[in-house]
Design a protein around this motif. Structure first.
Motif, PDB file in Angstrom:
ATOM      1  N   ASP A 262      44.721  38.417  36.358  1.00 49.88           N
ATOM      2  CA  ASP A 262      44.730  39.813  35.927  1.00 49.88           C
ATOM      3  C   ASP A 262      43.478  40.178  35.143  1.00 49.88           C
ATOM      4  OD1 ASP A 262      47.228  40.613  37.111  1.00 49.88           O
ATOM      5  OD2 ASP A 262      48.186  39.305  35.649  1.00 49.88           O
ATOM      6  N   SER A 263      42.804  39.188  34.549  1.00 49.64           N
ATOM      7  CA  SER A 263      41.502  39.474  33.947  1.00 49.64           C
ATOM      8  C   SER A 263      40.486  39.855  35.017  1.00 49.64           C
ATOM      9  CB  SER A 263      40.998  38.276  33.143  1.00 49.64           C
ATOM     10  OG  SER A 263      41.554  38.252  31.843  1.00 49.64           O
ATOM     11  N   SER A 264      40.493  39.154  36.140  1.00 52.21           N
ATOM     12  CA  SER A 264      39.583  39.535  37.225  1.00 52.21           C
ATOM     13  C   SER A 264      39.917  40.925  37.750  1.00 52.21           C
ATOM     14  CB  SER A 264      39.668  38.514  38.367  1.00 52.21           C
ATOM     15  OG  SER A 264      39.049  37.301  38.002  1.00 52.21           O
ATOM     16  N   ARG A 265      41.210  41.239  37.827  1.00 54.01           N
ATOM     17  CA  ARG A 265      41.624  42.565  38.287  1.00 54.01           C
ATOM     18  C   ARG A 265      41.145  43.653  37.330  1.00 54.01           C
ATOM     19  NH1 ARG A 265      47.911  42.280  39.238  1.00 54.01           N
ATOM     20  NH2 ARG A 265      47.588  44.113  40.573  1.00 54.01           N
ATOM     21  N   ALA A 266      41.216  43.371  36.017  1.00 55.16           N
ATOM     22  CA  ALA A 266      40.811  44.374  35.028  1.00 55.16           C
ATOM     23  C   ALA A 266      39.295  44.454  34.869  1.00 55.16           C
ATOM     24  CB  ALA A 266      41.461  44.066  33.682  1.00 55.16           C
ATOM     25  N   TYR A 267      38.625  43.301  34.817  1.00 54.24           N
ATOM     26  CA  TYR A 267      37.184  43.286  34.562  1.00 54.24           C
ATOM     27  C   TYR A 267      36.388  43.593  35.828  1.00 54.24           C
ATOM     28  CZ  TYR A 267      37.588  41.403  29.791  1.00 54.24           C
ATOM     29  OH  TYR A 267      37.850  41.241  28.452  1.00 54.24           O
ATOM     30  N   GLN A 268      36.492  42.739  36.822  1.00 58.99           N
ATOM     31  CA  GLN A 268      35.691  42.956  38.030  1.00 58.99           C
ATOM     32  C   GLN A 268      36.291  44.047  38.932  1.00 58.99           C
ATOM     33  OE1 GLN A 268      36.402  39.435  37.124  1.00 58.99           O
ATOM     34  NE2 GLN A 268      34.575  39.828  35.885  1.00 58.99           N
TER      35      GLN A 268
ATOM     36  N   GLY B 298      34.426  47.983  39.251  1.00 59.08           N
ATOM     37  CA  GLY B 298      34.435  48.884  40.400  1.00 59.08           C
ATOM     38  C   GLY B 298      34.706  48.255  41.743  1.00 59.08           C
ATOM     39  N   LEU B 299      35.117  46.981  41.790  1.00 63.24           N
ATOM     40  CA  LEU B 299      35.349  46.346  43.090  1.00 63.24           C
ATOM     41  C   LEU B 299      36.703  46.725  43.695  1.00 63.24           C
ATOM     42  CD1 LEU B 299      33.963  42.735  42.528  1.00 63.24           C
ATOM     43  CD2 LEU B 299      32.804  44.718  43.516  1.00 63.24           C
ATOM     44  N   GLY B 300      37.627  47.167  42.863  1.00 63.94           N
ATOM     45  CA  GLY B 300      38.952  47.538  43.369  1.00 63.94           C
ATOM     46  C   GLY B 300      39.926  46.376  43.355  1.00 63.94           C
ATOM     47  N   ASP B 301      41.190  46.699  43.218  1.00 68.25           N
ATOM     48  CA  ASP B 301      42.217  45.674  43.104  1.00 68.25           C
ATOM     49  C   ASP B 301      42.389  44.874  44.389  1.00 68.25           C
ATOM     50  OD1 ASP B 301      44.027  44.535  41.227  1.00 68.25           O
ATOM     51  OD2 ASP B 301      45.705  45.513  42.230  1.00 68.25           O
ATOM     52  N   ALA B 302      42.279  45.543  45.521  1.00 62.60           N
ATOM     53  CA  ALA B 302      42.535  44.871  46.796  1.00 62.60           C
ATOM     54  C   ALA B 302      41.563  43.717  47.021  1.00 62.60           C
ATOM     55  CB  ALA B 302      42.446  45.871  47.947  1.00 62.60           C
ATOM     56  N   ALA B 303      40.307  43.901  46.656  1.00 64.28           N
ATOM     57  CA  ALA B 303      39.308  42.841  46.863  1.00 64.28           C
ATOM     58  C   ALA B 303      39.639  41.618  46.007  1.00 64.28           C
ATOM     59  CB  ALA B 303      37.912  43.356  46.524  1.00 64.28           C
ATOM     60  N   ILE B 304      40.020  41.848  44.750  1.00 64.52           N
ATOM     61  CA  ILE B 304      40.342  40.736  43.861  1.00 64.52           C
ATOM     62  C   ILE B 304      41.586  40.005  44.341  1.00 64.52           C
ATOM     63  CG2 ILE B 304      40.891  40.069  41.502  1.00 64.52           C
ATOM     64  CD1 ILE B 304      38.011  41.157  41.958  1.00 64.52           C
TER      65      ILE B 304
ATOM     66  N   ARG C  87      32.273  28.166  34.569  1.00 66.86           N
ATOM     67  CA  ARG C  87      32.320  28.969  33.342  1.00 66.86           C
ATOM     68  C   ARG C  87      30.930  29.102  32.718  1.00 66.86           C
ATOM     69  NH1 ARG C  87      36.202  30.220  29.308  1.00 66.86           N
ATOM     70  NH2 ARG C  87      35.242  30.539  27.273  1.00 66.86           N
ATOM     71  N   ARG C  88      30.211  27.997  32.655  1.00 66.59           N
ATOM     72  CA  ARG C  88      28.886  28.041  32.047  1.00 66.59           C
ATOM     73  C   ARG C  88      27.963  28.977  32.823  1.00 66.59           C
ATOM     74  NH1 ARG C  88      30.414  22.613  31.224  1.00 66.59           N
ATOM     75  NH2 ARG C  88      29.391  21.862  33.118  1.00 66.59           N
ATOM     76  N   LEU C  89      28.073  28.982  34.134  1.00 62.66           N
ATOM     77  CA  LEU C  89      27.264  29.892  34.951  1.00 62.66           C
ATOM     78  C   LEU C  89      27.632  31.347  34.706  1.00 62.66           C
ATOM     79  CD1 LEU C  89      27.301  28.016  38.382  1.00 62.66           C
ATOM     80  CD2 LEU C  89      25.330  28.311  36.866  1.00 62.66           C
ATOM     81  N   LEU C  90      28.931  31.607  34.518  1.00 61.58           N
ATOM     82  CA  LEU C  90      29.386  32.975  34.322  1.00 61.58           C
ATOM     83  C   LEU C  90      28.994  33.538  32.959  1.00 61.58           C
ATOM     84  CD1 LEU C  90      32.887  32.649  35.975  1.00 61.58           C
ATOM     85  CD2 LEU C  90      31.209  34.424  36.543  1.00 61.58           C
TER      86      LEU C  90
ATOM     87  N   ALA D  62      29.250  38.813  43.157  1.00 56.87           N
ATOM     88  CA  ALA D  62      29.016  37.388  42.898  1.00 56.87           C
ATOM     89  C   ALA D  62      29.894  36.911  41.749  1.00 56.87           C
ATOM     90  CB  ALA D  62      27.543  37.154  42.587  1.00 56.87           C
ATOM     91  N   GLU D  63      30.032  37.737  40.725  1.00 52.78           N
ATOM     92  CA  GLU D  63      30.867  37.378  39.578  1.00 52.78           C
ATOM     93  C   GLU D  63      32.320  37.177  40.012  1.00 52.78           C
ATOM     94  OE1 GLU D  63      30.014  39.045  35.471  1.00 52.78           O
ATOM     95  OE2 GLU D  63      31.801  40.193  36.076  1.00 52.78           O
ATOM     96  N   ALA D  64      32.830  38.087  40.837  1.00 53.21           N
ATOM     97  CA  ALA D  64      34.211  37.963  41.307  1.00 53.21           C
ATOM     98  C   ALA D  64      34.400  36.698  42.140  1.00 53.21           C
ATOM     99  CB  ALA D  64      34.600  39.195  42.127  1.00 53.21           C
ATOM    100  N   LEU D  65      33.425  36.365  42.965  1.00 51.48           N
ATOM    101  CA  LEU D  65      33.514  35.153  43.786  1.00 51.48           C
ATOM    102  C   LEU D  65      33.495  33.901  42.915  1.00 51.48           C
ATOM    103  CD1 LEU D  65      31.129  36.290  46.640  1.00 51.48           C
ATOM    104  CD2 LEU D  65      33.532  35.650  46.951  1.00 51.48           C
ATOM    105  N   LEU D  66      32.674  33.891  41.885  1.00 53.60           N
ATOM    106  CA  LEU D  66      32.619  32.740  40.987  1.00 53.60           C
ATOM    107  C   LEU D  66      33.938  32.570  40.236  1.00 53.60           C
ATOM    108  CD1 LEU D  66      28.990  33.127  39.614  1.00 53.60           C
ATOM    109  CD2 LEU D  66      29.863  31.165  40.911  1.00 53.60           C
TER     110      LEU D  66
END
Length: 218
Positions: free
Chosen positions: A105-111, A116-122, A55-58, A71-75
Protein backbone atom coordinates in the motif's frame (compact mmCIF):
# COMPACT_ATOMS: atom_id res chain seq x y z
CA UNK A 1 -3.35 -32.19 8.48
CA UNK A 2 -3.95 -31.57 12.19
CA UNK A 3 -0.19 -31.58 12.79
CA UNK A 4 0.44 -28.64 10.45
CA UNK A 5 0.97 -25.22 12.06
CA UNK A 6 -1.85 -22.76 11.75
CA UNK A 7 -1.06 -20.00 9.25
CA UNK A 8 0.35 -16.91 10.88
CA UNK A 9 -1.07 -13.41 10.71
CA UNK A 10 0.34 -10.64 8.52
CA UNK A 11 0.11 -7.06 9.83
CA UNK A 12 1.45 -4.08 7.88
CA UNK A 13 1.96 -0.61 9.33
CA UNK A 14 1.39 2.15 6.80
CA UNK A 15 1.39 5.94 6.79
CA UNK A 16 3.44 8.92 5.75
CA UNK A 17 6.84 9.99 7.01
CA UNK A 18 7.00 10.45 10.79
CA UNK A 19 3.76 8.72 11.73
CA UNK A 20 5.54 6.30 14.07
CA UNK A 21 5.34 3.06 12.11
CA UNK A 22 8.63 1.64 13.38
CA UNK A 23 7.86 2.49 17.00
CA UNK A 24 4.36 1.04 16.86
CA UNK A 25 5.58 -2.08 15.08
CA UNK A 26 8.13 -2.65 17.84
CA UNK A 27 5.57 -2.12 20.60
CA UNK A 28 3.12 -4.49 18.94
CA UNK A 29 5.80 -7.17 18.55
CA UNK A 30 6.65 -6.87 22.25
CA UNK A 31 2.98 -7.16 23.22
CA UNK A 32 2.44 -10.22 21.04
CA UNK A 33 5.56 -11.97 22.33
CA UNK A 34 4.35 -11.33 25.87
CA UNK A 35 1.27 -13.36 24.91
CA UNK A 36 3.45 -16.24 23.72
CA UNK A 37 3.01 -15.51 20.01
CA UNK A 38 5.92 -16.01 17.60
CA UNK A 39 6.63 -12.73 15.81
CA UNK A 40 8.84 -11.67 12.92
CA UNK A 41 9.43 -7.94 12.42
CA UNK A 42 10.57 -6.64 9.07
CA UNK A 43 10.43 -3.62 6.79
CA UNK A 44 10.05 -2.45 3.23
CA UNK A 45 11.97 -1.89 1.19
CA UNK A 46 14.22 -4.48 2.79
CA UNK A 47 13.90 -7.48 5.04
CA UNK A 48 16.15 -9.88 3.09
CA UNK A 49 19.71 -9.44 1.77
CA UNK A 50 18.48 -8.93 -1.80
CA UNK A 51 15.73 -6.53 -0.79
CA UNK A 52 18.12 -4.55 1.43
CA UNK A 53 20.48 -4.13 -1.55
CA UNK A 54 17.59 -2.67 -3.54
CA UNK A 55 16.67 -0.44 -0.56
CA UNK A 56 20.06 1.21 -0.78
CA UNK A 57 19.51 1.93 -4.47
CA UNK A 58 16.08 3.41 -3.79
CA UNK A 59 16.97 5.67 -0.88
CA UNK A 60 20.35 6.78 -2.24
CA UNK A 61 20.01 6.59 -6.03
CA UNK A 62 23.10 6.82 -8.23
CA UNK A 63 23.57 9.76 -10.55
CA UNK A 64 22.10 13.25 -10.44
CA UNK A 65 18.53 12.71 -11.61
CA UNK A 66 17.32 9.80 -9.47
CA UNK A 67 14.85 7.18 -10.59
CA UNK A 68 11.83 7.77 -12.78
CA UNK A 69 8.50 6.87 -11.20
CA UNK A 70 8.34 3.76 -13.37
CA UNK A 71 11.85 2.59 -12.43
CA UNK A 72 11.13 3.29 -8.76
CA UNK A 73 7.93 1.22 -8.86
CA UNK A 74 9.76 -1.67 -10.54
CA UNK A 75 12.53 -1.60 -7.93
CA UNK A 76 10.01 -1.63 -5.07
CA UNK A 77 8.17 -4.54 -6.69
CA UNK A 78 11.42 -6.48 -7.15
CA UNK A 79 12.41 -5.86 -3.54
CA UNK A 80 8.97 -6.97 -2.36
CA UNK A 81 9.02 -10.13 -4.46
CA UNK A 82 12.25 -11.25 -2.82
CA UNK A 83 10.98 -10.26 0.62
CA UNK A 84 7.72 -12.18 0.22
CA UNK A 85 9.37 -15.30 -1.20
CA UNK A 86 12.22 -15.58 1.28
CA UNK A 87 10.86 -14.14 4.52
CA UNK A 88 7.15 -13.30 4.71
CA UNK A 89 5.54 -16.42 3.23
CA UNK A 90 7.86 -18.87 5.04
CA UNK A 91 7.19 -17.12 8.37
CA UNK A 92 3.42 -17.22 7.84
CA UNK A 93 3.59 -20.89 6.87
CA UNK A 94 5.45 -21.62 10.14
CA UNK A 95 2.60 -19.99 12.03
CA UNK A 96 4.43 -16.81 13.01
CA UNK A 97 2.89 -13.37 12.99
CA UNK A 98 4.68 -11.01 10.59
CA UNK A 99 4.76 -7.27 11.37
CA UNK A 100 5.99 -5.24 8.42
CA UNK A 101 6.92 -1.55 8.39
CA UNK A 102 5.29 -0.70 5.01
CA UNK A 103 4.08 -3.08 2.30
CA UNK A 104 2.37 -2.78 -1.08
CA UNK A 105 0.00 0.00 0.00
CA UNK A 106 3.00 2.31 0.31
CA UNK A 107 3.74 1.70 -3.37
CA UNK A 108 0.08 2.36 -4.15
CA UNK A 109 0.16 5.65 -2.23
CA UNK A 110 3.64 6.88 -3.19
CA UNK A 111 4.28 5.69 -6.73
CA UNK A 112 0.70 4.98 -7.74
CA UNK A 113 -0.94 8.03 -6.14
CA UNK A 114 1.58 10.82 -5.59
CA UNK A 115 3.82 9.53 -8.40
CA UNK A 116 0.95 9.42 -10.89
CA UNK A 117 1.37 5.83 -12.09
CA UNK A 118 -2.12 4.78 -11.01
CA UNK A 119 -3.30 1.95 -8.80
CA UNK A 120 -3.75 -0.58 -11.58
CA UNK A 121 -0.07 -0.49 -12.57
CA UNK A 122 1.10 -1.05 -8.99
CA UNK A 123 -1.35 -3.88 -8.39
CA UNK A 124 -0.30 -5.55 -11.64
CA UNK A 125 3.35 -5.51 -10.55
CA UNK A 126 2.34 -6.89 -7.17
CA UNK A 127 0.25 -9.66 -8.73
CA UNK A 128 3.19 -10.72 -10.88
CA UNK A 129 5.98 -10.34 -8.31
CA UNK A 130 4.26 -11.41 -5.08
CA UNK A 131 1.09 -13.23 -6.21
CA UNK A 132 -1.00 -10.37 -4.84
CA UNK A 133 -0.29 -11.13 -1.17
CA UNK A 134 -2.30 -8.89 1.18
CA UNK A 135 -1.86 -8.27 4.90
CA UNK A 136 -4.58 -9.63 7.17
CA UNK A 137 -4.85 -6.06 8.47
CA UNK A 138 -3.24 -2.76 7.52
CA UNK A 139 -2.70 -0.36 10.42
CA UNK A 140 -2.79 3.12 8.86
CA UNK A 141 -1.23 5.70 11.20
CA UNK A 142 -2.42 9.25 10.56
CA UNK A 143 -1.45 12.63 12.02
CA UNK A 144 -1.71 16.30 11.12
CA UNK A 145 1.05 18.02 9.15
CA UNK A 146 2.30 20.12 12.10
CA UNK A 147 2.79 17.06 14.28
CA UNK A 148 4.59 15.18 11.53
CA UNK A 149 6.84 18.14 10.69
CA UNK A 150 7.90 18.43 14.32
CA UNK A 151 8.63 14.71 14.58
CA UNK A 152 10.66 14.69 11.37
CA UNK A 153 12.68 17.73 12.44
CA UNK A 154 13.50 16.02 15.73
CA UNK A 155 14.32 12.72 14.03
CA UNK A 156 16.13 13.77 10.86
CA UNK A 157 17.17 17.39 11.26
CA UNK A 158 18.12 18.61 7.80
CA UNK A 159 18.92 15.12 6.47
CA UNK A 160 16.34 13.17 4.45
CA UNK A 161 16.51 10.29 2.02
CA UNK A 162 15.51 10.55 -1.63
CA UNK A 163 11.83 9.88 -0.89
CA UNK A 164 11.39 11.52 2.51
CA UNK A 165 12.96 14.75 1.22
CA UNK A 166 10.39 15.35 -1.51
CA UNK A 167 8.22 18.51 -1.43
CA UNK A 168 5.35 18.93 1.00
CA UNK A 169 2.85 18.73 -1.87
CA UNK A 170 4.08 15.25 -2.69
CA UNK A 171 3.59 14.08 0.89
CA UNK A 172 0.11 15.64 0.97
CA UNK A 173 -0.74 13.60 -2.10
CA UNK A 174 0.62 10.48 -0.37
CA UNK A 175 -1.59 11.11 2.68
CA UNK A 176 -4.62 11.65 0.45
CA UNK A 177 -3.89 8.41 -1.42
CA UNK A 178 -3.65 6.47 1.85
CA UNK A 179 -6.99 7.92 3.00
CA UNK A 180 -8.58 6.89 -0.29
CA UNK A 181 -7.24 3.33 -0.02
CA UNK A 182 -8.56 2.99 3.53
CA UNK A 183 -11.95 4.43 2.59
CA UNK A 184 -12.30 1.95 -0.25
CA UNK A 185 -11.29 -1.02 1.92
CA UNK A 186 -12.64 -0.42 5.45
CA UNK A 187 -12.36 -4.10 6.38
CA UNK A 188 -8.72 -4.31 5.35
CA UNK A 189 -7.56 -1.08 7.02
CA UNK A 190 -7.68 0.19 10.60
CA UNK A 191 -7.18 3.97 10.67
CA UNK A 192 -5.36 4.96 13.85
CA UNK A 193 -4.86 8.47 15.26
CA UNK A 194 -1.08 8.65 15.62
CA UNK A 195 -1.10 11.86 17.70
CA UNK A 196 -0.05 11.26 21.29
CA UNK A 197 2.67 9.48 23.19
CA UNK A 198 3.74 6.05 21.88
CA UNK A 199 1.92 4.06 24.57
CA UNK A 200 -1.36 5.90 23.94
CA UNK A 201 -1.13 5.17 20.22
CA UNK A 202 -0.13 1.58 21.00
CA UNK A 203 -3.33 1.14 23.02
CA UNK A 204 -5.33 2.28 19.97
CA UNK A 205 -3.49 -0.24 17.80
CA UNK A 206 -4.21 -3.09 20.22
CA UNK A 207 -7.89 -2.13 20.34
CA UNK A 208 -8.07 -2.29 16.54
CA UNK A 209 -6.38 -5.70 16.58
CA UNK A 210 -8.52 -7.19 19.34
CA UNK A 211 -10.97 -8.99 17.02
CA UNK A 212 -8.07 -10.60 15.14
CA UNK A 213 -6.32 -11.50 18.39
CA UNK A 214 -9.49 -13.01 19.80
CA UNK A 215 -9.85 -15.24 16.75
CA UNK A 216 -6.22 -16.39 16.99
CA UNK A 217 -5.93 -17.30 20.65
CA UNK A 218 -2.89 -19.51 21.21
Amino acid sequence: MSGLPRRGVFIAFEGGEGTGKSTQGRLLAEALRARGIGVITTREPGGTPGAEAIRRLLLDPPGETGWTSEAEALLFAASRADHVAHLIRPALERGDWVICDRFVDSSRAYQGGAGGLGDAAILALHAFGSAGLRPDLVILLEADEATLAARLAARDGDASDAIGGRPVEYHRAVAAAFRDLATRDPQGFARIDAVGDPQTVHARVLAALEPLLASRVV
